[in-house]
Write a protein that holds these residues in place. Structure first.
Motif, short mmCIF file in Angstrom:
data_model
loop_
_atom_site.label_atom_id
_atom_site.label_comp_id
_atom_site.label_asym_id
_atom_site.label_seq_id
_atom_site.Cartn_x
_atom_site.Cartn_y
_atom_site.Cartn_z
N ARG A 81 68.41 -81.47 -21.08
CA ARG A 81 68.08 -81.91 -22.44
C ARG A 81 69.03 -81.29 -23.45
NH1 ARG A 81 62.58 -81.10 -20.54
NH2 ARG A 81 61.50 -83.12 -20.38
N THR A 82 69.37 -82.10 -24.47
CA THR A 82 70.24 -81.61 -25.53
C THR A 82 69.67 -82.01 -26.89
OG1 THR A 82 71.60 -83.62 -25.55
CG2 THR A 82 72.27 -81.85 -24.04
N ARG A 83 70.07 -81.25 -27.92
CA ARG A 83 69.60 -81.57 -29.27
C ARG A 83 70.67 -81.18 -30.28
NH1 ARG A 83 65.47 -79.51 -33.29
NH2 ARG A 83 65.55 -77.48 -32.25
N ILE A 84 70.96 -82.10 -31.19
CA ILE A 84 71.82 -81.84 -32.34
C ILE A 84 70.93 -81.87 -33.58
CG2 ILE A 84 73.77 -82.65 -33.73
CD1 ILE A 84 74.69 -81.78 -31.03
N PHE A 85 71.03 -80.84 -34.43
CA PHE A 85 70.18 -80.84 -35.63
C PHE A 85 70.92 -80.17 -36.78
CE2 PHE A 85 69.17 -77.38 -32.79
CZ PHE A 85 69.00 -76.25 -33.58
N ASN A 86 70.36 -80.35 -37.99
CA ASN A 86 70.97 -79.83 -39.22
C ASN A 86 72.41 -80.33 -39.38
OD1 ASN A 86 68.62 -78.37 -39.81
ND2 ASN A 86 69.33 -76.57 -38.69
N LYS A 87 72.64 -81.58 -38.99
CA LYS A 87 74.00 -82.13 -39.06
C LYS A 87 74.32 -82.57 -40.48
CE LYS A 87 74.96 -86.28 -37.40
NZ LYS A 87 75.18 -87.38 -36.45
N ALA A 88 75.52 -82.23 -40.94
CA ALA A 88 75.97 -82.64 -42.26
C ALA A 88 77.46 -82.92 -42.22
CB ALA A 88 75.66 -81.54 -43.29
N ILE A 89 77.89 -83.96 -42.91
CA ILE A 89 79.31 -84.30 -43.03
C ILE A 89 79.84 -83.66 -44.29
CG2 ILE A 89 81.01 -86.14 -43.13
CD1 ILE A 89 79.42 -86.07 -40.53
N ILE A 90 80.92 -82.90 -44.17
CA ILE A 90 81.48 -82.20 -45.31
C ILE A 90 82.96 -82.56 -45.47
CG2 ILE A 90 79.86 -80.27 -45.13
CD1 ILE A 90 82.02 -78.67 -43.72
N THR A 91 83.45 -82.41 -46.67
CA THR A 91 84.87 -82.63 -46.95
C THR A 91 85.58 -81.29 -46.86
OG1 THR A 91 84.35 -84.47 -48.45
CG2 THR A 91 86.52 -83.45 -48.66
N GLU A 92 86.48 -81.21 -45.89
CA GLU A 92 87.15 -79.94 -45.64
C GLU A 92 88.41 -80.22 -44.83
OE1 GLU A 92 84.76 -76.06 -45.16
OE2 GLU A 92 85.35 -76.59 -43.12
N ALA A 93 89.44 -79.44 -45.03
CA ALA A 93 90.71 -79.67 -44.34
C ALA A 93 90.55 -79.49 -42.83
CB ALA A 93 91.76 -78.70 -44.87
N HIS A 94 91.23 -80.33 -42.07
CA HIS A 94 91.17 -80.26 -40.61
C HIS A 94 91.86 -78.99 -40.10
CE1 HIS A 94 90.52 -84.87 -39.93
NE2 HIS A 94 89.46 -84.25 -40.41
N LYS A 95 91.28 -78.45 -39.03
CA LYS A 95 91.83 -77.26 -38.39
C LYS A 95 92.41 -77.57 -37.00
CE LYS A 95 89.96 -74.26 -41.47
NZ LYS A 95 89.35 -75.24 -42.39
N ARG A 96 91.98 -78.71 -36.39
CA ARG A 96 92.42 -79.07 -35.05
C ARG A 96 92.37 -80.59 -34.90
NH1 ARG A 96 87.83 -77.07 -30.82
NH2 ARG A 96 89.19 -78.24 -29.43
#
Length: 295
Positions: free
Chosen positions: A53-68
């Motif tokens: 089982r897996t769970r993703i939570f508290n997900k938010a899309i933010i504007t920020e410079a790419h690192k990889r």
């Protein structure tokens, strides 16, 4: 604007234990990404095994410079491309052959009398000739003593290294040996892209279509092709009564797939091709769900 995703995750393992992460951040390609894509990426990137089982939570899309390198929404190292036409009731694949009949054997309404309230099923009934839609030919189609579908192993039509050769129908209908030279052919699925699939299910599709010549078939055989496909009405010229391409290729146990589509979406190399039919005894052709896996 470059976007990143910030999220927490929890992964449980089928053999016990778990892994948790808080305030993870990843670069993404686009403005959003699915929970499944994030999960797939974490599992692949960390090389995790025995994931439950897996769970993703508290997900938010933010504007920020790419690192990889950004994560695509697919979260995959490969993508699948469907190369098959849809089969539906009344479809004409080859003029003179009957169209398929697709109907209910058991309708949902009728099934309700057999099950508890709220439970229903449909069982379909299909009547068709085997040359319907996108289909595969094996030697039994041409030769009485040739191998039928049940006599080929999966390695004959699944995960074959592929090569696409572009020969536009606007340039020529006759595809010759000269068009096939300077390509990787041995032990490959060689797919001929002519663009004729654009006329699928129209009157224009059935007449004056692109085809391989006899010398092209001989060249493919001698170069060791494993399978040959085309996005046309027939791999042979149907204006006459001879079928030299079927005769040569099937005589050498080289499988044929006709009525492909979407070949323009494939690279020249760097993909595998699959066109797997049911394991029928005494059958020489049958529809397939042809697909490519692009790396």
């Amino acid at each position: 604007m470059q976007k990143r995703v910030r999220f927490d995750f929890e992964i449980q393992f089928t053999n016990g234990g778990s892994l948790k992460g808080e305030d993870f951040r990843l670069d993404i390609d686009g403005d959003t990404i699915s929970d499944q894509a994030l999960t797939d990426y974490i599992i692949a990137d960390l090389r995790l095994l025995m994931v439950g089982r897996t769970r993703i939570f508290n997900k938010a899309i933010i504007t920020e410079a790419h690192k990889r390198t950004p994560v695509a929404d697919a979260g995959q190292r490969t993508r699948l491309i469907d190369l098959s036409h849809t089969i539906e009731d009344g479809l004409v694949t080859y003029k003179g052959l009957p169209a398929p009949i697709v109907c209910d054997y058991l309708s949902r309404e009728t099934s309700r009398q057999f099950y508890e309230a709220g439970t229903e099923f449909q069982i379909g009934k299909i009547e068709m000739v085997t040359n319907t839609g996108t289909y595969l030919d094996c030697p039994f189609h041409r030769y009485a003593d040739g191998k039928d579908l049940s006599e080929f192993g999966l390695e004959a039509f699944a995960d074959l290294e592929g090569t696409v050769i572009h020969v536009p129908h606007t340039d020529t209908l006759a595809i010759t040996e000269a068009h096939l030279q300077s390509y990787e052919i041995r032990n490959r699925a060689v797919l001929i892209h002519t663009g004729w699939a654009d006329f699928w299910n129209t009157d224009a599709y059935y007449e004056n279509h692109p085809f391989l010549t006899a010398d092209a078939a001989t060249y493919l055989r001698d170069c060791g092709a494993k399978l040959v496909g085309i996005d046309s009405h027939n791999i042979d010229d149907t204006r006459g009564k001879s079928r030299p391409v079927h005769t040569t290729l099937l005589g050498a146990d080289i499988l044929i797939v006709e009525h492909l589509c979407n070949l323009e979406a494939l690279p020249a190399n760097g993909f595998t091709f699959s066109a797997t039919p049911p394991k029928f005894k005494g059958v020489g052709t049958f529809p397939v769900r042809a697909m490519a896996k692009v790396r």
